[in-house]
Enzyme design. Structure first.
Site, PDB file in Angstrom:
ATOM      1  N   GLY A 130      12.401  16.379  19.354  1.00  0.00           N
ATOM      2  CA  GLY A 130      11.094  15.532  19.835  1.00  0.00           C
ATOM      3  C   GLY A 130      10.946  15.629  21.799  1.00  0.00           C
ATOM      4  N   SER A 223      16.860  20.483  18.947  1.00  0.00           N
ATOM      5  CA  SER A 223      16.175  20.464  20.191  1.00  0.00           C
ATOM      6  C   SER A 223      16.989  19.651  21.203  1.00  0.00           C
ATOM      7  CB  SER A 223      14.799  20.479  19.202  1.00  0.00           C
ATOM      8  OG  SER A 223      13.930  19.585  21.043  1.00  0.00           O
TER       9      SER A 223
END
Length: 556
Positions: A130, A223
């Site tokens: 995120g 991520s």
């Protein structure tokens, strides 16, 4: 009196064992901070415990402070609902979090296990992504019941950490207030990392209650979670907390030094947006004040191409007294995690993920991201220096090119997209693999390249996060524009490879030998769009070689 005595005896019996059964369909795990009551997932029969605090909640005077350990308790708590998501702004349709609680008090773990009797199961500890500014462990594509159903000998843990300026906020230049001094918040630039370490410590201390082996923990994430996993490899505070690591689409480049943080100016932008003048004012802000401030226009362009204060989100701060060294890649080269097994890799078209997140219709989105690419590559040229311009031009000449209408409208579009993928993800991952492989320890090194494309958008390719439903064997995220339909046979193989790595440090399958990575052959497990898993030597090596000669690793 007799009834109270019976209750006390029942509780004493429960506390004397590591686990006990509650009411029908309930399960109880005894942890140092309480006895937590979970339940079976209706779809798979996997047992899940949700919303267990792993630290004291960072609210009130604990805002922007390092997490404190969860207090000891023998009380019984319900653990059947997820805790709140980390505080963040949510818009209609955002990742199925709309309408869900989100708050500063978000430091909770969730545990999935097939049964409460089998002991010493490998533990997989997942860190969500995120961009260090959004998302939460409660999102549907982090539902680990399917992974455990396929691999009942593995325990899965997810958790939440503070994001955006509550988790990564440089307070060093904020004027002192009468009560609060900026020097008392020296950890503010990497609180999300400290939250992760605190969650790992809780897991190592309590995972036996769920059948897990505290001496066989694999940290993995994608991520920002891949960046966090990489950071744990070089952070002394995390040493000894895990045995293996899998970094998916995130490496040590996803950190920022003080110069970059000052240039982005999130702290100054938030103070301006909220009217805060000093530390007392910042500490007095309500969560509604913070959320409103995050949505204010900053007048700048953040790393993800946005212009609001929250889009200037700082990555974890490195150097300058941080728990992350100024050059963490060099720390890895020197052997910080030489005895930890490592798997690391990327998808083929990482940068394509951000196309639908740009504003406007599809034509406007493509024009917008093309502008972002030009600005980013321009900054990269400046960092490289005038003598490296020819190398960048040569890269853009040979890079993979999808062609088609978008390339006609914006000549060189896909080659610039390829460069953004390589600059931000693939090349940094390769450097981590190189450093770990060359460190000379007992830890094995593996690399992957996932190229199974989405089948629902002709521009998507194999974007950032496309491998998640395959790794998690999770059908609930299929059928979206980004992910496409998930092939169940490939999902099982990917899931088995990840869990095999957690079991033994070797991700090979019964019919496939996954060879280790080294700088001579650069053997990489690749997944093609044909859904075939194969080993390839030196994939896209000319692109890698050119970026190596440019010599820029920390691009933000």
């Amino acid at each position: 009196m007799k009834k109270n005595l019976m209750v006390m005896l029942a509780l004493a019996t429960m506390l004397s064992a590591a686990v006990a059964y509650g009411a029908e369909g309930e399960y109880v795990a005894k942890c140092h901070n309480g006895c937590f009551v979970g339940a079976k997932e209706a779809e798979t029969g996997v047992i899940v415990f949700k919303g267990i605090p792993y630290a004291q909640q960072p609210v009130g005077t604990l805002r922007w402070k390092a997490p404190l350990p969860a207090k000891r308790s023998s009380a019984v708590y319900d653990a059947k609902e997820f805790g709140p998501a980390p505080l963040q702004n949510l818009e209609e349709g955002d990742l199925d979090l709309v309408g869900k609680p989100n708050d500063e008090g978000c430091l909770n773990v969730n545990v999935w296990t097939a049964d409460m009797t089998t002991k010493k199961k490998p533990v997989m500890f997942y860190i969500h992504g995120g961009s260090y500014g959004w998302e939460a462990a409660r999102l549907p594509f982090y539902d680990m019941q399917y992974m455990v159903k396929e691999n009942p000998d593995v325990v899965l843990v997810t958790f939440d950490y503070r994001v955006n300026s509550l988790g990564f906020f440089d307070l060093s230049k904020v004027p002192d207030g009468k009560v609060y001094k900026s020097a008392d918040f020296k950890d503010s630039g990497y609180l999300g990392v400290l939250d992760t370490i605190a969650a790992l410590k809780w897991t190592k201390k309590n995972i036996k209650a769920f059948g897990g082996d505290p001496d066989n923990i694999t940290v993995f994430g994608e991520s920002a979670g891949g960046g966090m996993t990489s950071i744990l490899l070089v952070t002394k505070q995390a040493k000894g907390l895990f045995k293996r690591a899998i970094a998916q689409s995130g490496a040590l480049n996803l950190t920022m030094n003080k110069e970059t943080i000052d240039r982005l100016g999130q702290t100054e932008s938030l103070m301006k947006a909220t009217g805060a003048k000093n530390m007392d004012d910042l500490m007095a802000l309500t969560k509604e004040d913070i959320l409103k401030g995050w949505m204010a226009e900053s007048g700048k362009m953040g790393p993800e191409g946005g212009t609001t204060v929250q889009s200037l989100n700082n990555h974890p701060r490195r150097g300058g007294g941080s728990i992350i060294a100024e050059d963490p890649l060099e720390v890895l080269r020197q052997g910080a995690s030489k005895d930890v097994d490592l798997m690391i890799g990327t998808t083929a078209d990482e940068w394509n993920y951000w196309i639908p997140l740009m504003p406007g219709d599809m034509q406007e989105k493509m024009a917008y991201i093309n502008n972002v690419n030009n600005i980013s590559i321009g900054r990269y040229r400046k960092k490289a220096g005038p003598d490296k311009q020819g190398l960048i031009d040569e890269y853009l000449r040979i890079a993979r090119d999808r062609g088609g209408k978008w390339d006609k409208r914006h000549p060189g579009f896909w080659r610039r997209m390829e460069m953004m993928t390589d600059m931000a993800f693939r090349f940094p991952a390769i450097k981590v693999a190189e450093a770990h492989s060359a460190a000379g320890g007992k830890g094995k090194t593996y690399m992957y390249y996932f190229g199974k494309e989405s089948d629902l958008a002709d521009w998507a390719g194999a974007p950032h996060a496309v491998e998640l439903p395959y790794v998690f064997n999770n059908p609930s995220v299929g059928g979206t524009e980004i992910y496409g339909n998930v092939d169940p046979a490939l999902a099982r193989k990917m899931c088995w490879a990840w869990t095999n790595f957690a079991r033994s440090g070797n991700p090979s399958l019964d019919d496939f030998v996954w060879e280790q990575y080294d700088v001579n052959w650069r053997k990489t497990m690749t997944v093609g769009n044909d859904k075939v898993i194969r080993m390839i030597e030196k994939p896209l090596d000319e692109q890698r070689r050119l970026l190596e000669m440019v010599g820029v690793y920390y691009t933000v």
